[in-house]
Enzyme design. Structure first.
Site, PDB file in Angstrom:
ATOM      1  N   TYR A 138      63.501  -6.055  32.279  1.00 27.55           N
ATOM      2  CA  TYR A 138      62.951  -4.750  32.669  1.00 27.55           C
ATOM      3  C   TYR A 138      63.416  -3.720  31.637  1.00 27.55           C
ATOM      4  O   TYR A 138      64.582  -3.337  31.604  1.00 27.55           O
ATOM      5  CB  TYR A 138      63.436  -4.371  34.053  1.00 27.55           C
ATOM      6  CG  TYR A 138      62.627  -3.286  34.736  1.00 27.55           C
ATOM      7  CD1 TYR A 138      61.598  -2.601  34.089  1.00 27.55           C
ATOM      8  CD2 TYR A 138      62.883  -2.938  36.059  1.00 27.55           C
ATOM      9  CE1 TYR A 138      60.866  -1.620  34.721  1.00 27.55           C
ATOM     10  CE2 TYR A 138      62.155  -1.958  36.709  1.00 27.55           C
ATOM     11  CZ  TYR A 138      61.154  -1.305  36.039  1.00 27.55           C
ATOM     12  OH  TYR A 138      60.426  -0.320  36.680  1.00 27.55           O
ATOM     13  N   LYS A 163      58.831  -6.421  31.417  1.00 27.94           N
ATOM     14  CA  LYS A 163      58.284  -5.349  32.256  1.00 27.94           C
ATOM     15  C   LYS A 163      58.698  -4.014  31.649  1.00 27.94           C
ATOM     16  O   LYS A 163      59.894  -3.764  31.448  1.00 27.94           O
ATOM     17  CB  LYS A 163      58.811  -5.474  33.682  1.00 27.94           C
ATOM     18  CG  LYS A 163      58.280  -4.410  34.638  1.00 27.94           C
ATOM     19  CD  LYS A 163      58.851  -4.609  36.035  1.00 27.94           C
ATOM     20  CE  LYS A 163      58.297  -3.538  36.984  1.00 27.94           C
ATOM     21  NZ  LYS A 163      58.877  -3.657  38.338  1.00 27.94           N
TER      22      LYS A 163
END
Length: 307
Positions: A138, A163
């Protein structure tokens, strides 16, 4: 690379953490939340993530939620957990995820650190290699990567997706052009539908959807319209649903979580309004505004028509 490894694609489900009046996790409500997302076609479940108030969960609660997610999905879709922050604790959570049958984990940034690229590489390398589960990085906060660092991490087969929660489109284009299909690219910006058209054109074909917790048919209608380049319907959904909810979300910090719970209450998925500090619940005025927005949205876009 193991050719069988694959990151989830499409619209990804991020359940909330429902608390009862005593502040304990409401197990039945959580199971209903996960089941609702699966029944409405979301391609994966990410448990104990940002919308699940990862930062406020203790070890026992984390284990309980992973158990519920795995048992409720019954292998219908992949289950990903969240790890990150303290590296030692993250390794322990990764082991818990493996032992309980999760398919992978989403790795959040290290805690309160503005690291050099070599430090980021060593942190994520350690967590990626700590188990054989799939790992999704992330990118957010201070964890912003160069292409070179992601290329080095991509040497590990466990690393299946990135992400992005930063929104630097120049960097995103560099990443997707450099690594192409090696990774799955996931839009992780707040309220993913708002920015998805910009991301989609750069190769990001997956995203996390907050509104899927209460109006998943509208999230699906929007994404399908985007994929077939139906600009008229995309613009209509922006005007009638997405922008009104997003403008309300921006009224208070932390509404990215508590507004989801309010939306679920409104549509008849009672999970309570309790959030743990430092988050705050949705104020009554804003709750009523969301209620009006959703009533009008469901009149314009009923579930049976969208499906």
């Amino acid at each position: 690379m193991n050719s069988q490894r694959k990151s989830p694609t499409g619209i990804l489900g991020f359940p909330i953490t429902p608390f009862d009046e005593h502040g304990r996790i409401d197990e039945q409500a959580l199971s209903r939340n996960v089941e609702f997302l699966i029944n409405n076609g979301l391609e994966a479940i990410f448990i104990c993530a940002g919308s699940g108030e990862f930062q406020s969960l203790n070890r026992n609660e984390y284990e309980l939620m992973v158990d519920i997610a795995v048992s409720t999905t019954k292998n219908k879709v992949p289950v990903y957990t969240s790890i990150g922050g303290n590296i030692s604790t993250s390794i322990e959570l990764a082991e818990i995820s493996k032992d309980k049958g999760a398919d992978g984990y989403l790795i959040f940034p290290p805690y309160l650190i503005d690291p050099e690229q070599e430090g980021l590489y060593n942190y994520y390398k350690t967590l990626i290699r700590s188990t054989d589960l799939n790992a999704i990085i992330y990118q957010r906060g201070k964890a912003v990567f160069t292409v070179d660092t992601i290329e080095r991490l991509a040497e590990f087969p466990q690393f299946v997706g990135l992400k992005d929660g930063i929104g630097n489109m120049e960097l995103n284009i560099e990443l997707t052009q450099s690594l192409g299909g090696r990774l799955e690219w996931i839009n992780g910006m707040p309220f993913g539908e708002i920015t998805m058209p910009g991301y989609f054109g750069t190769g990001f074909h997956s995203y996390s959807s907050a509104i899927a917790n209460y109006i998943p048919h509208i999230a699906r209608t929007f994404f399908e319209a985007l994929k077939r380049n139906d600009k008229e319907l995309v613009d209509e959904l922006y005007k009638n649903v997405l922008f009104p909810i997003n403008n309300l979300r921006k009224q208070r910090k932390g509404y990215n979580v508590s507004l989801i719970k309010a939306g679920m209450e409104i549509i008849g998925l009672p999970i309570g309004s309790t959030v743990r500090p430092p988050l705050i619940p949705v104020e009554k005025e804003h709750f009523l505004q969301l209620e009006t927005i959703l009533k009008e949205a469901l009149e314009k876009y009923p579930v049976h028509i969208c499906k």
